[in-house]
Design a protein around this motif. Structure first.
Motif, mmCIF file in Angstrom:
data_model
loop_
_atom_site.group_PDB
_atom_site.id
_atom_site.type_symbol
_atom_site.label_atom_id
_atom_site.label_comp_id
_atom_site.label_asym_id
_atom_site.label_seq_id
_atom_site.Cartn_x
_atom_site.Cartn_y
_atom_site.Cartn_z
ATOM 1 N N GLY A 30 1.194 -2.639 -0.490
ATOM 2 C CA GLY A 30 2.312 -2.508 -1.409
ATOM 3 C C GLY A 30 2.018 -2.963 -2.822
ATOM 4 N N ALA A 31 0.942 -3.704 -3.035
ATOM 5 C CA ALA A 31 0.610 -4.183 -4.383
ATOM 6 C C ALA A 31 0.059 -3.040 -5.228
ATOM 7 C CB ALA A 31 -0.403 -5.314 -4.302
ATOM 8 N N ALA A 32 0.323 -3.088 -6.529
ATOM 9 C CA ALA A 32 -0.169 -2.054 -7.433
ATOM 10 C C ALA A 32 -1.683 -2.148 -7.563
ATOM 11 C CB ALA A 32 0.484 -2.212 -8.803
ATOM 12 N N THR A 33 -2.338 -0.991 -7.589
ATOM 13 C CA THR A 33 -3.795 -0.962 -7.667
ATOM 14 C C THR A 33 -4.298 -1.670 -8.924
ATOM 15 O OG1 THR A 33 -3.847 1.121 -6.456
ATOM 16 C CG2 THR A 33 -5.820 0.535 -7.700
ATOM 17 N N LEU A 71 -4.725 10.255 8.503
ATOM 18 C CA LEU A 71 -4.478 9.642 9.804
ATOM 19 C C LEU A 71 -4.926 8.187 9.878
ATOM 20 C CD1 LEU A 71 -5.471 12.432 12.375
ATOM 21 C CD2 LEU A 71 -3.198 11.797 11.586
ATOM 22 N N ASN A 72 -6.048 7.872 9.221
ATOM 23 C CA ASN A 72 -6.593 6.528 9.456
ATOM 24 C C ASN A 72 -6.177 5.467 8.441
ATOM 25 O OD1 ASN A 72 -8.276 6.692 7.176
ATOM 26 N ND2 ASN A 72 -10.159 6.398 8.319
ATOM 27 N N THR A 73 -5.545 5.858 7.350
ATOM 28 C CA THR A 73 -5.172 4.876 6.329
ATOM 29 C C THR A 73 -4.205 3.796 6.833
ATOM 30 O OG1 THR A 73 -5.607 6.395 4.491
ATOM 31 C CG2 THR A 73 -4.120 4.555 4.045
ATOM 32 N N PRO A 74 -3.124 4.135 7.553
ATOM 33 C CA PRO A 74 -2.219 3.070 8.022
ATOM 34 C C PRO A 74 -2.934 2.027 8.889
ATOM 35 C CG PRO A 74 -1.171 5.204 8.250
ATOM 36 C CD PRO A 74 -2.603 5.476 7.902
ATOM 37 N N GLY A 75 -3.757 2.497 9.824
ATOM 38 C CA GLY A 75 -4.493 1.569 10.687
ATOM 39 C C GLY A 75 -5.500 0.747 9.923
ATOM 40 N N ASP A 76 -6.114 1.353 8.902
ATOM 41 C CA ASP A 76 -7.106 0.619 8.119
ATOM 42 C C ASP A 76 -6.446 -0.448 7.259
ATOM 43 O OD1 ASP A 76 -9.721 0.072 7.359
ATOM 44 O OD2 ASP A 76 -9.648 1.435 5.644
ATOM 45 N N THR A 77 -5.241 -0.172 6.778
ATOM 46 C CA THR A 77 -4.496 -1.178 6.017
ATOM 47 C C THR A 77 -4.182 -2.380 6.896
ATOM 48 O OG1 THR A 77 -3.486 0.530 4.611
ATOM 49 C CG2 THR A 77 -2.399 -1.619 4.683
ATOM 50 N N ILE A 78 -3.711 -2.114 8.105
ATOM 51 C CA ILE A 78 -3.406 -3.205 9.043
ATOM 52 C C ILE A 78 -4.684 -3.966 9.381
ATOM 53 C CG2 ILE A 78 -2.543 -3.773 11.346
ATOM 54 C CD1 ILE A 78 -0.850 -1.178 11.168
ATOM 55 N N ALA A 138 1.009 -6.956 15.925
ATOM 56 C CA ALA A 138 1.910 -7.923 15.297
ATOM 57 C C ALA A 138 1.846 -7.814 13.777
ATOM 58 C CB ALA A 138 1.552 -9.336 15.734
ATOM 59 N N THR A 139 0.649 -7.638 13.253
ATOM 60 C CA THR A 139 0.478 -7.514 11.802
ATOM 61 C C THR A 139 1.121 -6.233 11.296
ATOM 62 O OG1 THR A 139 -1.594 -8.757 11.880
ATOM 63 C CG2 THR A 139 -1.211 -7.391 9.934
ATOM 64 N N GLY A 140 0.954 -5.133 12.011
ATOM 65 C CA GLY A 140 1.566 -3.868 11.619
ATOM 66 C C GLY A 140 3.078 -3.967 11.557
ATOM 67 N N ARG A 141 3.664 -4.581 12.575
ATOM 68 C CA ARG A 141 5.122 -4.737 12.596
ATOM 69 C C ARG A 141 5.593 -5.612 11.436
ATOM 70 N NH1 ARG A 141 4.444 -4.998 18.432
ATOM 71 N NH2 ARG A 141 4.261 -7.279 18.292
ATOM 72 N N ALA A 142 4.833 -6.671 11.147
ATOM 73 C CA ALA A 142 5.222 -7.582 10.066
ATOM 74 C C ALA A 142 5.171 -6.887 8.702
ATOM 75 C CB ALA A 142 4.303 -8.806 10.064
ATOM 76 N N ILE A 143 4.135 -6.067 8.484
ATOM 77 C CA ILE A 143 4.006 -5.350 7.209
ATOM 78 C C ILE A 143 5.166 -4.378 7.024
ATOM 79 C CG2 ILE A 143 2.625 -3.660 5.934
ATOM 80 C CD1 ILE A 143 0.132 -4.912 7.202
ATOM 81 N N ILE A 144 5.479 -3.618 8.076
ATOM 82 C CA ILE A 144 6.563 -2.634 7.991
ATOM 83 C C ILE A 144 7.904 -3.332 7.755
ATOM 84 C CG2 ILE A 144 7.869 -0.917 9.309
ATOM 85 C CD1 ILE A 144 5.215 -0.173 10.685
ATOM 86 N N LYS A 145 8.127 -4.446 8.447
ATOM 87 C CA LYS A 145 9.390 -5.180 8.301
ATOM 88 C C LYS A 145 9.547 -5.742 6.894
ATOM 89 C CE LYS A 145 12.063 -8.969 10.333
ATOM 90 N NZ LYS A 145 12.103 -10.027 11.384
ATOM 91 N N GLU A 146 8.444 -6.259 6.338
ATOM 92 C CA GLU A 146 8.524 -6.914 5.033
ATOM 93 C C GLU A 146 8.465 -5.937 3.865
ATOM 94 O OE1 GLU A 146 6.020 -10.190 2.374
ATOM 95 O OE2 GLU A 146 5.504 -9.856 4.476
ATOM 96 N N GLY A 195 7.986 -2.213 4.267
ATOM 97 C CA GLY A 195 8.282 -0.811 4.557
ATOM 98 C C GLY A 195 7.058 -0.052 5.039
ATOM 99 N N ALA A 196 7.307 1.041 5.756
ATOM 100 C CA ALA A 196 6.217 1.822 6.337
ATOM 101 C C ALA A 196 5.314 2.435 5.264
ATOM 102 C CB ALA A 196 6.784 2.919 7.233
ATOM 103 N N GLY A 197 5.885 2.725 4.094
ATOM 104 C CA GLY A 197 5.099 3.343 3.026
ATOM 105 C C GLY A 197 3.966 2.461 2.542
ATOM 106 N N SER A 198 4.117 1.129 2.700
ATOM 107 C CA SER A 198 3.075 0.207 2.235
ATOM 108 C C SER A 198 1.794 0.339 3.050
ATOM 109 C CB SER A 198 3.579 -1.242 2.300
ATOM 110 O OG SER A 198 3.833 -1.629 3.639
ATOM 111 N N LEU A 199 1.879 0.955 4.237
ATOM 112 C CA LEU A 199 0.683 1.158 5.050
ATOM 113 C C LEU A 199 -0.268 2.168 4.403
ATOM 114 C CD1 LEU A 199 2.179 1.280 8.669
ATOM 115 C CD2 LEU A 199 1.104 -0.651 7.504
ATOM 116 N N TYR A 200 0.238 2.919 3.429
ATOM 117 C CA TYR A 200 -0.605 3.884 2.714
ATOM 118 C C TYR A 200 -1.064 3.344 1.358
ATOM 119 C CZ TYR A 200 -0.240 7.689 6.030
ATOM 120 O OH TYR A 200 -0.374 8.471 7.144
#
Length: 256
Positions: free
Chosen positions: A5-8, A177-184, A203-211, A213-218
């Motif tokens: 979620g942080a700006a590049t 396909l692999n970006t969300p998993g690689d972020t986690i 657990a980390t994936g759920r925490a990122i989405i909760k805090e 949002g799912a878009g941050s996985l990309y």
């Protein structure tokens, strides 16, 4: 990716502040180059052999299902070989105190064997999902490129251009396909190796989405797509060239 979620621009500025302008080109570059070399070398060498052993035919004569199966199996030895390099890369790119002197060997030796497989689930997901997507879609993408550039007789330049374009498109498909998993995976490795927080992939994936949002996985998808698209393009370009050279060499040996 270690900060979803942080700006590049913000992350690049922080990295330069920690390691200096040349840090982008030096800090952790050895394990990254080593990882990429081993990863693509294993994928390129084993995938066609595994496909032929499993299905008694070359990948070009296989189906989407057979290519996915062969790519999935290829990713297992690939991941086991690159895990120490993944671990050392994370340690070096977060080493603001210069504890490891930007030395891959020093970072690996300082990491207990019990920590060498930290983040394995995420790395396995990343490599498997990209390989399966790449090998399953490069054929269909080649058909799209053929329609766009025209079929029929081709000179070497046109054939190379088609290989590059279809390989790039398949590489970007894999990145989707692999970006969300690689972020986690990246967060898991940083938390465990650097921050000393014991966490896992789910657990980390759920925490990122909760805090965030799912878009941050990309996070960082643009750079990742360009990177993996370029890698896919090179594989599509060099693969046939290397295969042809190898077949000529083997043919020459048989004639002798």
């Amino acid at each position: 990716m270690q900060s979803p979620g942080a700006a590049t621009g913000t992350l690049v500025s922080k990295f330069i502040k920690d390691f200096g302008p040349l840090g982008i080109f030096k800090q952790g570059i050895v394990p990254e180059v080593s990882r990429a070399t081993v990863m693509r070398g294993v994928k390129f060498a084993l995938y066609p052999q595994i496909h032929e052993k499993l299905f008694d035919r070359e990948p070009k004569d296989g189906t989407g299902s057979t290519r996915v199966a062969a790519a999935a199996l290829t990713s297992i030895p690939e991941v086991l070989l690159i895990m120490p390099l993944e671990v050392s890369k994370v340690l070096l790119t977060t080493d603001v105190t210069n504890k490891y002197s930007n030395s891959m060997i020093k970072a690996i030796r300082a990491t207990p064997l019990t920590k060498q497989l930290t983040g394995w689930v995420g790395v396995q997901y990343r490599q498997m999902s990209w390989g399966c997507a790449y090998f399953a879609t490069i054929g269909p993408w080649r058909s799209v490129v053929d329609k766009f550039m025209g079929e029929g007789e081709e000179d070497n330049g046109k054939k190379m251009a088609k290989n590059l374009l279809s390989g790039f498109a398949a590489g970007v498909t894999g990145a989707c396909l692999n970006t969300p998993g690689d972020t986690i995976r990246s967060v898991v490795m940083k938390q465990n190796l650097v921050n000393g927080v014991n966490t896992n992939f789910l657990a980390t994936g759920r925490a990122i989405i909760k805090e965030k949002g799912a878009g941050s996985l990309y996070s960082g998808f643009g750079a990742k797509a360009a990177h993996l698209g370029g890698g896919g393009a090179l594989m599509a370009l060099l693969g046939p060239i290397c295969k042809e050279a190898l077949e000529k060499r083997q043919s020459g040996v048989k004639e002798e």
